[in-house]
Design a protein around this motif. Structure first.
Motif, PDB file in Angstrom:
ATOM      1  N   GLY A  18      33.022  -4.542  30.398  1.00  0.00           N
ATOM      2  CA  GLY A  18      33.952  -5.539  30.931  1.00  0.00           C
ATOM      3  C   GLY A  18      33.400  -6.246  32.150  1.00  0.00           C
ATOM      4  O   GLY A  18      33.426  -7.477  32.233  1.00  0.00           O
ATOM      5  N   THR A  19      32.883  -5.479  33.126  1.00  0.00           N
ATOM      6  CA  THR A  19      32.379  -6.117  34.345  1.00  0.00           C
ATOM      7  C   THR A  19      31.203  -7.039  34.033  1.00  0.00           C
ATOM      8  O   THR A  19      31.051  -8.076  34.667  1.00  0.00           O
ATOM      9  N   ALA A  20      30.399  -6.679  33.039  1.00  0.00           N
ATOM     10  CA  ALA A  20      29.260  -7.521  32.668  1.00  0.00           C
ATOM     11  C   ALA A  20      29.707  -8.899  32.204  1.00  0.00           C
ATOM     12  O   ALA A  20      28.990  -9.886  32.363  1.00  0.00           O
ATOM     13  N   SER A  21      30.916  -8.973  31.642  1.00  0.00           N
ATOM     14  CA  SER A  21      31.435 -10.262  31.187  1.00  0.00           C
ATOM     15  C   SER A  21      32.451 -10.851  32.172  1.00  0.00           C
ATOM     16  O   SER A  21      33.181 -11.780  31.835  1.00  0.00           O
ATOM     17  N   GLY A  22      32.522 -10.280  33.386  1.00  0.00           N
ATOM     18  CA  GLY A  22      33.399 -10.827  34.412  1.00  0.00           C
ATOM     19  C   GLY A  22      34.858 -10.447  34.257  1.00  0.00           C
ATOM     20  O   GLY A  22      35.747 -11.163  34.703  1.00  0.00           O
ATOM     21  N   TYR A  24      37.709  -7.283  34.841  1.00  0.00           N
ATOM     22  CA  TYR A  24      38.044  -5.986  35.414  1.00  0.00           C
ATOM     23  C   TYR A  24      39.054  -5.332  34.475  1.00  0.00           C
ATOM     24  O   TYR A  24      40.135  -5.871  34.238  1.00  0.00           O
ATOM     25  N   LEU A  25      38.680  -4.180  33.931  1.00  0.00           N
ATOM     26  CA  LEU A  25      39.536  -3.485  32.970  1.00  0.00           C
ATOM     27  C   LEU A  25      40.337  -2.382  33.653  1.00  0.00           C
ATOM     28  O   LEU A  25      39.817  -1.655  34.493  1.00  0.00           O
ATOM     29  N   ILE A  26      41.592  -2.279  33.265  1.00  0.00           N
ATOM     30  CA  ILE A  26      42.453  -1.177  33.691  1.00  0.00           C
ATOM     31  C   ILE A  26      42.842  -0.398  32.442  1.00  0.00           C
ATOM     32  O   ILE A  26      42.542  -0.802  31.316  1.00  0.00           O
ATOM     33  N   GLY A  58      42.981 -10.055  37.632  1.00  0.00           N
ATOM     34  CA  GLY A  58      42.023 -10.372  38.687  1.00  0.00           C
ATOM     35  C   GLY A  58      42.685 -10.717  40.007  1.00  0.00           C
ATOM     36  O   GLY A  58      42.022 -10.967  41.004  1.00  0.00           O
ATOM     37  N   LYS A  59      44.004 -10.715  40.045  1.00  0.00           N
ATOM     38  CA  LYS A  59      44.762 -11.019  41.266  1.00  0.00           C
ATOM     39  C   LYS A  59      45.128  -9.715  41.967  1.00  0.00           C
ATOM     40  O   LYS A  59      45.445  -8.720  41.328  1.00  0.00           O
ATOM     41  N   ALA A  60      45.095  -9.753  43.297  1.00  0.00           N
ATOM     42  CA  ALA A  60      45.440  -8.568  44.087  1.00  0.00           C
ATOM     43  C   ALA A  60      45.965  -9.019  45.438  1.00  0.00           C
ATOM     44  O   ALA A  60      45.864 -10.197  45.802  1.00  0.00           O
ATOM     45  N   LYS A  61      46.546  -8.061  46.168  1.00  0.00           N
ATOM     46  CA  LYS A  61      46.925  -8.336  47.553  1.00  0.00           C
ATOM     47  C   LYS A  61      46.397  -7.213  48.419  1.00  0.00           C
ATOM     48  O   LYS A  61      46.291  -6.054  47.992  1.00  0.00           O
TER      49      LYS A  61
END
Length: 135
Positions: A18-22, A24-26, A58-61
């Motif tokens: 997942g990270t290789a393709s940009g 972020y997996l949960i 991909g959104k966070a606070k």
């Protein structure tokens, strides 16, 4: 600060795909839809072992952070930039900790909008980092 490289193993292969393709997996509980951090083997809410991979938004606070000063240098040049290590709450709920890059330590505040980005040190898998959200 330069990120140290990381290598995949059997337990992290899907995550680093997942990270290789940009992305972020949960982990998502298939029974109730609860979201858990990527390394979870059990649902963090109900304990189910039935988890699937899912792309996070991909959104966070910003929840918390620490600023680690750069080490002094033995030259007349400018001092190294500090490293910011942060905890971000993903829009899906789980918290992640990562290096916060491209951020001014003097303007950080609780609840600040962040995004997940990816850095790839030489010879390493793509590593998720946090950055201030685009305005």
């Amino acid at each position: 600060m330069t990120l140290a490289g990381v290598a995949r193993d059997d337990a992290t292969a899907e995550f680093f795909d997942g990270t290789a393709s940009g992305v972020y997996l949960i982990r998502r509980c298939t029974q109730h839809g609860h979201a858990s951090k990527p390394q979870a083997e059990l649902c963090s809410v109900c304990g189910s072992r039935d988890l699937r991979w899912e792309a996070a938004s991909g959104k966070a606070k910003l929840v918390s952070w620490v600023v680690v000063p750069g080490r002094p240098v033995d030259s007349d040049g400018p001092p190294p930039e500090p490293t910011i290590v942060a905890i971000g709450e993903l829009a899906e709920g789980p918290w992640m900790w990562a290096q916060l890059m491209k951020a001014d330590p003097d303007v950080l505040h609780d609840g600040m909008a962040l995004e997940i980005a990816f850095e790839r040190p030489p010879g390493s898998e793509a590593i998720p980092v946090l950055v201030p959200a685009a305005a």
